[in-house]
Design a protein around this motif. Structure first.
Motif, PDB file in Angstrom:
ATOM      1  N   UNK A   1       5.641  75.770  59.915  1.00  0.00           N
ATOM      2  CA  UNK A   1       6.671  75.662  60.958  1.00  0.00           C
ATOM      3  C   UNK A   1       6.736  74.235  61.487  1.00  0.00           C
ATOM      4  N   UNK A   2       5.575  73.631  61.729  1.00  0.00           N
ATOM      5  CA  UNK A   2       5.562  72.275  62.271  1.00  0.00           C
ATOM      6  C   UNK A   2       6.041  71.269  61.231  1.00  0.00           C
ATOM      7  N   UNK A   3       5.870  71.601  59.971  1.00  0.00           N
ATOM      8  CA  UNK A   3       6.363  70.706  58.929  1.00  0.00           C
ATOM      9  C   UNK A   3       7.878  70.785  58.786  1.00  0.00           C
ATOM     10  N   UNK A   4       8.453  71.886  59.247  1.00  0.00           N
ATOM     11  CA  UNK A   4       9.904  72.016  59.194  1.00  0.00           C
ATOM     12  C   UNK A   4      10.407  73.148  58.328  1.00  0.00           C
ATOM     13  N   UNK A   5       9.497  73.978  57.799  1.00  0.00           N
ATOM     14  CA  UNK A   5       9.944  75.145  57.047  1.00  0.00           C
ATOM     15  C   UNK A   5      10.652  76.118  57.984  1.00  0.00           C
ATOM     16  N   UNK A   6      11.616  76.812  57.456  1.00  0.00           N
ATOM     17  CA  UNK A   6      12.417  77.743  58.241  1.00  0.00           C
ATOM     18  C   UNK A   6      12.056  79.178  57.906  1.00  0.00           C
ATOM     19  N   UNK A   7      12.382  80.076  58.821  1.00  0.00           N
ATOM     20  CA  UNK A   7      12.184  81.505  58.565  1.00  0.00           C
ATOM     21  C   UNK A   7      12.877  81.909  57.275  1.00  0.00           C
TER      22      UNK A   7
ATOM     23  N   UNK B   1      13.766  80.165  54.679  1.00  0.00           N
ATOM     24  CA  UNK B   1      13.211  79.608  53.441  1.00  0.00           C
ATOM     25  C   UNK B   1      11.971  80.375  53.006  1.00  0.00           C
ATOM     26  N   UNK B   2      11.138  80.787  53.950  1.00  0.00           N
ATOM     27  CA  UNK B   2       9.937  81.550  53.592  1.00  0.00           C
ATOM     28  C   UNK B   2      10.319  82.959  53.153  1.00  0.00           C
ATOM     29  N   UNK B   3      11.297  83.554  53.818  1.00  0.00           N
ATOM     30  CA  UNK B   3      11.777  84.863  53.382  1.00  0.00           C
ATOM     31  C   UNK B   3      12.330  84.784  51.956  1.00  0.00           C
ATOM     32  N   UNK B   4      13.114  83.737  51.673  1.00  0.00           N
ATOM     33  CA  UNK B   4      13.687  83.577  50.340  1.00  0.00           C
ATOM     34  C   UNK B   4      12.597  83.358  49.299  1.00  0.00           C
ATOM     35  N   UNK B   5      11.598  82.570  49.650  1.00  0.00           N
ATOM     36  CA  UNK B   5      10.485  82.335  48.736  1.00  0.00           C
ATOM     37  C   UNK B   5       9.765  83.642  48.405  1.00  0.00           C
ATOM     38  N   UNK B   6       9.473  84.440  49.420  1.00  0.00           N
ATOM     39  CA  UNK B   6       8.794  85.718  49.177  1.00  0.00           C
ATOM     40  C   UNK B   6       9.645  86.649  48.323  1.00  0.00           C
ATOM     41  N   UNK B   7      10.949  86.609  48.528  1.00  0.00           N
ATOM     42  CA  UNK B   7      11.854  87.430  47.719  1.00  0.00           C
ATOM     43  C   UNK B   7      11.858  86.964  46.272  1.00  0.00           C
TER      44      UNK B   7
ATOM     45  N   UNK C   1       8.874  85.124  61.798  1.00  0.00           N
ATOM     46  CA  UNK C   1       9.247  85.493  60.433  1.00  0.00           C
ATOM     47  C   UNK C   1      10.337  86.565  60.398  1.00  0.00           C
ATOM     48  N   UNK C   2      10.722  87.063  61.545  1.00  0.00           N
ATOM     49  CA  UNK C   2      11.835  88.006  61.601  1.00  0.00           C
ATOM     50  C   UNK C   2      11.437  89.458  61.649  1.00  0.00           C
ATOM     51  N   UNK C   3      10.139  89.751  61.690  1.00  0.00           N
ATOM     52  CA  UNK C   3       9.687  91.145  61.723  1.00  0.00           C
ATOM     53  C   UNK C   3       9.667  91.649  63.159  1.00  0.00           C
ATOM     54  N   UNK C   4      10.240  92.811  63.385  1.00  0.00           N
ATOM     55  CA  UNK C   4      10.362  93.382  64.728  1.00  0.00           C
ATOM     56  C   UNK C   4       9.591  94.700  64.778  1.00  0.00           C
TER      57      UNK C   4
END
Length: 557
Positions: free
Chosen positions: A304-310, A312-318, A96-99
């Motif tokens: 992820x297995x369905x094909x969602x991208x990091x 797209x989920x970040x944008x959705x949460x935003x 998800x991009x969190x470090x």
């Protein structure tokens, strides 16, 4: 929210209520030197889309304010926790991009300190060992309208409590026979303050500490103290912890330790699915789905297995923002986010899911015409690919209608339509079987690209097409709110029996080498993802990530 995200001119983003609180604290130099947040999952299951909102929020705030972000596992229940879950959570948070950099922690790292603080509370007369059973404790606790009553053990001497607690730690008592409880107020309106349990006896192997401990701290006792040890400034959690905040505060104040500020926000609820870990586990154990990574699941691993991208989920949460009140978000918002992202990223390809054969009568048997097609119509740098046009081709069955209405701009008897990237075909003859079903169309092919016709359809060569498994996914549940069930029913009764349809589709031959993890738009059909688990060399399996918007199904000539 049930409609598509608003469109139009971009407006400056307003500050959400958490940012406003932080801004005010910073302006007042209140309790904040450097913003420090954390994501504190329990390793008792796989993360779901609701956790993604929390991860994006906590990590986003740390980034926004130049602060720090921790990943901490609140691993205080050894009977439900596994290393498998730890590993999967770390992988999903990273995806998800969190470090978290070098700030990976476990509540079990603090077991000694938590024990020492419990002893400190006993010595201060603020904790006691209780012999009540779980059922008796519930009876003594009272209700929302009736105060509780003190445990018979509440006034035990400090030295006796210390001795009993030491024996609990030494393993001298059986499971459930005694607890350590905080001594607060059995008449408190907030039931969480009615002498809550701090430690339980549980002779169980812990995934990290092994058999060192046979007493384990409660979540309520562990959580705030772990935040304090790590120097967390803001304990950002979902609304179900709002009533626990006075207890969070009490422990920090009673111990005289660093006191983070707890702020609650609305958890994410989505239509057509369930978000409870317990219910997701039930789906897995009862084999209603293939596993935690089943593409119908709202887990990060499933998405992820369905094909969602990091992205797209970040944008959705935003887009859905941060609110103080619970609500349910329409699944369409999540689907819209992945469409928008994949529209830019996904290469195009032709595929036919429900085939109808066409014979191009003016092409010779064995003849092949090479058709050049763009890999991405909006991105010339993506290059071109070659499609083989042969005498026999396949189109979608619903792209032909024998008795078509006036505004049907696809193929009809005597009508013309453009083949995507190729020329125009005219339907000269309809072939039927004995039952009157259309089995074949006989058409003539015109390679003229300049002539205008109103409709465009997709196609593949019948002889050269790749036969492949395509999985068409729909909502996990058949109703918007699957947990709204009559007496005697459960959410299981609301599962969608058509949530997965596996078919053999016919794809353009270039897809034989499709790499697992690749996103592709099947033109006019939707976005698909080469399954990273079940695909094998030269035998890709495709998962439908999302359908196309209606407006996107109209391919321009």
């Amino acid at each position: 929210m049930t409609s598509d995200p608003p469109s139009g001119e971009e407006k400056p983003a307003s500050r959400n209520f958490i940012e406003q609180i932080i801004d005010a604290d910073l302006a007042a130099a209140k309790n904040v030197d450097q913003i420090h947040t954390r994501f504190p999952p329990e390793p008792n299951g796989y993360l779901h889309i609701g956790h993604a909102k929390s991860i994006c929020l906590n990590y986003g705030l740390a980034q926004q304010y130049g602060g720090k972000f921790n990943l901490r596992f609140d691993d205080t229940n050894p009977t439900r926790e596994e290393q498998e879950y730890v590993d999967s959570i770390m992988d999903d948070v990273r995806w998800l991009g969190a470090n978290w950099e070098d700030r990976l922690f476990f509540a079990s790292d603090y077991f000694e300190q938590l024990h020492d603080w419990a002893v400190k509370l006993i010595k201060a007369g603020k904790a006691f060992v209780c012999d009540l059973t779980a059922d008796e404790m519930r009876e003594y606790r009272g209700t929302l309208v009736k105060p509780g009553k003190n445990s018979p053990d509440r006034d035990r001497r400090v030295d006796e409590n210390l001795e009993l607690f030491a024996k609990m730690k030494a393993g001298e008592f059986p499971d459930g026979s005694r607890t350590l409880r905080a001594k607060i107020d059995m008449a408190a309106p907030n039931i969480n303050l009615r002498d809550p349990v701090m430690y339980r006896i549980k002779h169980a192997h812990h995934h990290r500490t092994g058999d060192t401990w046979c007493i384990y701290p409660s979540y309520d006792y562990t959580h705030g103290q772990s935040d304090s040890i790590e120097g967390i400034t803001y304990s950002i959690c979902t609304l179900e912890f709002e009533n626990h905040r006075p207890l969070y505060d009490w422990f920090c104040e009673a111990l005289g330790i660093h006191h983070p500020r707890q702020i609650e926000f609305a958890r994410l609820n989505l239509t057509y699915t369930v978000m409870s870990k317990r219910k997701l586990l039930q789906l897995v154990t009862e084999k209603h789905v293939s596993g935690w990574d089943d593409p119908r699941m709202p887990t990060i691993r499933g998405l992820r297995r369905r094909g969602y991208t990091t992205e797209s989920i970040q944008a959705f949460c935003e887009r859905i923002g941060v609110a103080k009140f619970n609500s349910t978000i329409d699944m369409a918002w999540l689907e819209d986010a992945v469409r928008e992202d994949l529209n830019e990223k996904a290469f195009r390809a032709l595929a036919v899911l429900n085939p109808l054969k066409i014979v191009l009568t003016n092409l010779e048997p064995g003849q092949t015409i090479d058709i050049e097609a763009p890999n991405h119509p909006q991105n010339p740098e993506a290059g071109m690919r070659t499609l083989p046009l042969t005498r026999e081709i396949l189109i979608e069955a619903d792209d032909f209608m024998e008795d078509a209405p006036k505004k049907f701009f696809r193929l009809r008897p005597g009508g013309e339509v453009r083949l995507r990237c190729a020329g125009i075909i005219k339907c000269d003859e309809v072939v039927k079987d004995a039952a009157g079903n259309v089995t074949e169309l006989r058409c003539t092919f015109d390679p003229d690209h300049a002539r205008k016709v109103k409709g465009t359809i997709h196609w593949v060569s019948a002889a050269r097409a790749l036969s492949a498994e395509v999985r068409l996914y729909d909502h996990l549940c058949a109703v918007e709110n699957p947990e709204d069930v009559p007496e005697g029913k459960t959410f299981i009764d609301n599962l969608n029996p058509n949530s997965l349809q596996s078919i053999t589709a016919h794809l353009e031959p270039s897809l034989v080498d499709a790499i697992p993890g690749t996103h592709i738009q099947f033109e006019r059909l939707g976005y698909f993802f080469v399954d990273p688990v079940d695909s094998t060399p030269n035998k890709p399996v495709f998962n439908r990530t999302a359908t196309l918007r209606d407006s996107w199904t109209k391919v321009k000539n």
